[in-house]
Enzyme design. Structure first.
Site, short mmCIF file in Angstrom:
data_model
loop_
_atom_site.label_atom_id
_atom_site.label_comp_id
_atom_site.label_asym_id
_atom_site.label_seq_id
_atom_site.Cartn_x
_atom_site.Cartn_y
_atom_site.Cartn_z
N TYR A 143 81.21 36.85 -55.22
CA TYR A 143 81.82 37.74 -54.53
C TYR A 143 80.50 38.68 -54.32
CZ TYR A 143 84.42 41.71 -52.75
OH TYR A 143 85.15 42.96 -52.26
N LYS A 147 78.36 39.72 -50.98
CA LYS A 147 78.45 40.99 -50.45
C LYS A 147 76.91 41.79 -50.33
CE LYS A 147 82.72 41.88 -49.42
NZ LYS A 147 83.11 42.04 -48.02
C1 VAH Z 1 87.70 43.26 -56.25
N1 VAH Z 1 89.20 44.90 -55.28
O1 VAH Z 1 88.30 43.48 -57.33
C2 VAH Z 1 87.72 44.25 -55.20
C3 VAH Z 1 86.88 45.15 -55.12
C4 VAH Z 1 85.18 46.53 -56.62
C5 VAH Z 1 86.38 45.62 -56.49
O2 VAH Z 1 85.42 44.63 -54.51
O3 VAH Z 1 87.25 42.10 -56.46
#
Ligand code: VAH
Length: 315
Positions: A143, A147
């Site tokens: 993730y 990003k």
């Molecule tokens: C997550 N809620 O937990 C998201 C967010 C900073 C965390 O990007 O993946």
């Protein structure tokens, strides 16, 4: 001319409340909500909705043309915990939706784009206290990598093609209208639901795991203020650090016990602990405050009061 708006991922934790806020700010028929599945009753009944898979460029282009969309809010993404289970699917969803919308903007088929980044762009060797806007960024999660890459592409499309794309690095978000899904900070929402339903909660992070957090009303207002700002004031086209509060599960528990004295918590850290440990404890957001006057409003005490009040009345 009426500036129509498309929200992609309108059924998600941010997307749902962003749709309500934009439909309140503009006329509801100007704000087209879309997702790969239908949303809750309020979302479906308060304005236009389209089933849309935004990884499909042709389908997206068709919706943009049909509704004469001028602005896009790309809220669809696979969050940190789920993305670790499905890396390729996460990369496809998080990146190809972004490329599709950036290319529509490059071809002048839309004028303006919002895309949320996250403190997940920071990694284990980033300074953890008051993490600055520009610092070491070696994210260790799928993730976070998506990003960080997305931020680089946003800045590239702005500098090379003049695309007006704007972005915020969100902390964990706390809201009561829609449950989050697949995030590492989701404990900070689940805990309120469990406190009311069971009087106790088993937390998947350690008691002293300090993370940056924000109440959803602040998060939504930040998008609206960023998108309203004069273009010349937006000096950062990768993504702005955005902060409100930072706390641990233990501090959150204390805040809940001030309202529900009998509430108890136990800790059973799981794979999400390693993700949380790679993120900052707090971030500094002076660039957002200087460039477009950002100022948070909600602290932990107020957040807990509002969360318990609304969840109780919605039980
Ligand atoms: C997550 N809620 O937990 C998201 C967010 C900073 C965390 O990007 O993946």
């Amino acid at each position: 001319m009426q500036q129509n708006i498309l929200i992609i991922g309108a059924c998600g934790q941010i997307g749902t409340e962003l749709t309500f806020a934009l439909r309140q700010k503009y006329s509801a028929d100007q704000v087209i909500a879309s997702d790969i599945r239908e949303g809750n009753e309020e979302l479906m009944q308060t304005g236009p909705f389209e089933i849309l898979d935004a990884t499909d460029y042709d389908a997206l282009e068709e919706v943009i043309a049909y509704y004469e969309i001028a602005e896009v809010y790309l809220m669809a993404a696979m969050l940190s915990a789920t993305a670790e289970k499905f890396p390729e699917r996460a990369w496809n969803l998080n990146m190809n939706t972004l490329f599709n919308v950036l290319n529509l903007a490059k071809e002048k088929k839309i004028n303006k784009l919002f895309w949320p980044s996250s403190i997940a762009v920071f990694g284990p060797n980033t300074p953890k206290q008051d993490t600055p806007q520009n610092t070491i960024m070696e994210p260790s999660t799928v993730y976070g990598i998506s990003k960080q890459s997305g931020e680089r592409w946003c800045e590239y499309y702005h500098n090379k093609y003049g695309v007006d794309v704007r972005s915020l690095r969100y902390p964990g978000l706390i809201s009561w209208k829609t449950m989050p899904g697949g995030g590492t900070t989701d404990y900070a929402v689940e805990i309120y639901h469990q406190a009311l339903a069971e009087g106790s909660y088993t937390c998947f992070l350690k008691s002293d795991t300090k993370l940056p957090m924000m109440f959803m009303d602040d998060a939504i207002r930040a998008i609206l203020e960023l998108m309203e700002a004069e273009p010349e004031n937006i000096k950062i086209r990768s993504s702005y650090n955005l902060a409100a509060m930072s706390f641990t599960p233990a501090q959150m528990t204390k805040s809940i016990q001030e309202q529900l004295p009998d509430f108890t918590i136990t800790y059973e850290p799981d794979s999400r602990q390693e993700i949380a440990d790679s993120w900052p404890n707090s971030v500094e957001d002076s660039a957002a405050r200087n460039d477009w006057n950002w100022q948070h409003e909600f602290d932990l005490k107020n957040t807990t009061r509002i969360m318990l009040e609304n969840l109780k009345s919605n039980q």
